[in-house]
Write a protein that holds these residues in place. Structure first.
Motif, PDB file in Angstrom:
ATOM      1  N   GLY A  40       0.821  -1.212   0.000  1.00  0.00           N
ATOM      2  CA  GLY A  40       0.000   0.000   0.000  1.00  0.00           C
ATOM      3  C   GLY A  40       0.850   1.255   0.000  1.00  0.00           C
ATOM      4  O   GLY A  40       2.076   1.204   0.023  1.00  0.00           O
ATOM      5  N   ASN A  41       0.165   2.385  -0.016  1.00  0.00           N
ATOM      6  CA  ASN A  41       0.835   3.683  -0.078  1.00  0.00           C
ATOM      7  C   ASN A  41       0.923   4.317   1.298  1.00  0.00           C
ATOM      8  O   ASN A  41      -0.072   4.419   2.001  1.00  0.00           O
ATOM      9  CB  ASN A  41       0.074   4.622  -1.017  1.00  0.00           C
ATOM     10  CG  ASN A  41       0.070   4.124  -2.441  1.00  0.00           C
ATOM     11  OD1 ASN A  41       1.083   3.614  -2.907  1.00  0.00           O
ATOM     12  ND2 ASN A  41      -1.041   4.253  -3.126  1.00  0.00           N
ATOM     13  N   SER A  42       2.119   4.744   1.655  1.00  0.00           N
ATOM     14  CA  SER A  42       2.332   5.427   2.922  1.00  0.00           C
ATOM     15  C   SER A  42       3.582   6.290   2.815  1.00  0.00           C
ATOM     16  O   SER A  42       4.533   5.939   2.109  1.00  0.00           O
ATOM     17  CB  SER A  42       2.513   4.415   4.062  1.00  0.00           C
ATOM     18  OG  SER A  42       2.879   5.079   5.250  1.00  0.00           O
ATOM     19  N   LYS A  83      -2.060   2.792   2.826  1.00  0.00           N
ATOM     20  CA  LYS A  83      -3.415   2.971   2.279  1.00  0.00           C
ATOM     21  C   LYS A  83      -3.657   1.966   1.155  1.00  0.00           C
ATOM     22  O   LYS A  83      -2.861   1.855   0.221  1.00  0.00           O
ATOM     23  CB  LYS A  83      -3.595   4.377   1.740  1.00  0.00           C
ATOM     24  CG  LYS A  83      -3.457   5.452   2.797  1.00  0.00           C
ATOM     25  CD  LYS A  83      -4.796   5.881   3.302  1.00  0.00           C
ATOM     26  CE  LYS A  83      -4.651   7.079   4.212  1.00  0.00           C
ATOM     27  NZ  LYS A  83      -4.902   6.822   5.571  1.00  0.00           N
ATOM     28  N   LYS A  87     -11.439  -1.731  -0.089  1.00  0.00           N
ATOM     29  CA  LYS A  87     -11.637  -2.369   1.209  1.00  0.00           C
ATOM     30  C   LYS A  87     -11.547  -3.891   1.099  1.00  0.00           C
ATOM     31  O   LYS A  87     -10.981  -4.547   1.962  1.00  0.00           O
ATOM     32  CB  LYS A  87     -12.988  -1.962   1.794  1.00  0.00           C
ATOM     33  CG  LYS A  87     -13.213  -2.507   3.192  1.00  0.00           C
ATOM     34  CD  LYS A  87     -14.500  -2.018   3.801  1.00  0.00           C
ATOM     35  CE  LYS A  87     -14.685  -2.614   5.175  1.00  0.00           C
ATOM     36  NZ  LYS A  87     -15.920  -2.157   5.805  1.00  0.00           N
ATOM     37  N   SER A 106      -0.053  -0.643  10.975  1.00  0.00           N
ATOM     38  CA  SER A 106      -0.484   0.405  10.056  1.00  0.00           C
ATOM     39  C   SER A 106      -0.506   1.742  10.782  1.00  0.00           C
ATOM     40  O   SER A 106      -0.356   1.805  12.000  1.00  0.00           O
ATOM     41  CB  SER A 106      -1.877   0.088   9.498  1.00  0.00           C
ATOM     42  OG  SER A 106      -2.227   1.035   8.512  1.00  0.00           O
ATOM     43  N   SER A 108      -3.045   3.886   9.402  1.00  0.00           N
ATOM     44  CA  SER A 108      -4.273   4.338   8.748  1.00  0.00           C
ATOM     45  C   SER A 108      -5.423   4.290   9.747  1.00  0.00           C
ATOM     46  O   SER A 108      -5.570   3.312  10.487  1.00  0.00           O
ATOM     47  CB  SER A 108      -4.583   3.461   7.533  1.00  0.00           C
ATOM     48  OG  SER A 108      -3.559   3.612   6.583  1.00  0.00           O
ATOM     49  N   TYR A 111      -7.980   1.096  10.273  1.00  0.00           N
ATOM     50  CA  TYR A 111      -7.500  -0.252   9.978  1.00  0.00           C
ATOM     51  C   TYR A 111      -7.498  -1.172  11.198  1.00  0.00           C
ATOM     52  O   TYR A 111      -7.567  -2.382  11.053  1.00  0.00           O
ATOM     53  CB  TYR A 111      -6.120  -0.202   9.340  1.00  0.00           C
ATOM     54  CG  TYR A 111      -6.136   0.197   7.881  1.00  0.00           C
ATOM     55  CD1 TYR A 111      -7.260   0.745   7.272  1.00  0.00           C
ATOM     56  CD2 TYR A 111      -5.019   0.029   7.092  1.00  0.00           C
ATOM     57  CE1 TYR A 111      -7.268   1.103   5.935  1.00  0.00           C
ATOM     58  CE2 TYR A 111      -5.019   0.385   5.750  1.00  0.00           C
ATOM     59  CZ  TYR A 111      -6.143   0.923   5.184  1.00  0.00           C
ATOM     60  OH  TYR A 111      -6.144   1.265   3.861  1.00  0.00           O
TER      61      TYR A 111
END
Length: 156
Positions: A40-42, A83, A87, A106, A108, A111
């Motif tokens: 994911g993006n972080s 991210k 879902k 995470s 986020s 989550y």
């Protein structure tokens, strides 16, 4: 000259993640190195690279960026989840992590309620974290008592 706050915050979060790894006893044997995977993006993805070559559970940490499919996730000892757009994809990743006994982390917002074990958050200008103990137990991971004591919230 002081570093930008966001960069300091990210480095602090990476330090937290390193301690989460050290304070969680893995179930499966660790092979040549401890694999910290990122999906994911972080904004933390780049900074997690600082954990390469650090030692946890007697093994060097190797940080790996993986795709969100279950084939690449099978190599993970822990998984930082950024991210995820869909879902359903997030839930599939978390289900796989639980079945593979992988520590999930995470930063986020929602989550933790989706099944991530440890979630970092900002609270009152400080970095805090919540723990989903139910999911940790489903994953058969043992979290150090000090980790649980320091958590802001522990979901049971």
């Amino acid at each position: 000259m002081a570093e930008p706050i966001s960069n300091q915050e990210e480095k602090l979060k990476v330090g937290f993640i390193y301690n989460f790894i050290k304070l969680t006893l893995p179930v499966k044997p660790i092979e040549d190195s401890y694999h910290l995977c990122m999906v994911g993006n972080s904004s933390l993805n780049e900074n997690l690279e600082y954990l390469n070559k650090q030692v946890a559970h007697g093994k060097q940490i190797e940080v790996i960026n993986v795709s969100p499919n279950s084939n690449s996730l099978k190599y993970c000892d822990s998984l930082f989840i950024g991210k995820i757009a869909k879902k359903r994809q997030l839930l599939t990743i978390i289900d796989h992590a639980i079945s593979q006994k992988v520590l999930t982390i995470s930063d986020s917002k929602h989550y933790l309620s989706q099944g991530v074990i440890i979630n970092l958050k900002q609270l009152g200008g400080r970095i805090r974290f919540d723990v989903n103990l139910t999911v940790a137990q489903q994953s058969q991971l043992t979290l150090n008592a000090n980790l649980l004591r320091l958590a802001h919230n522990v979901l049971k």
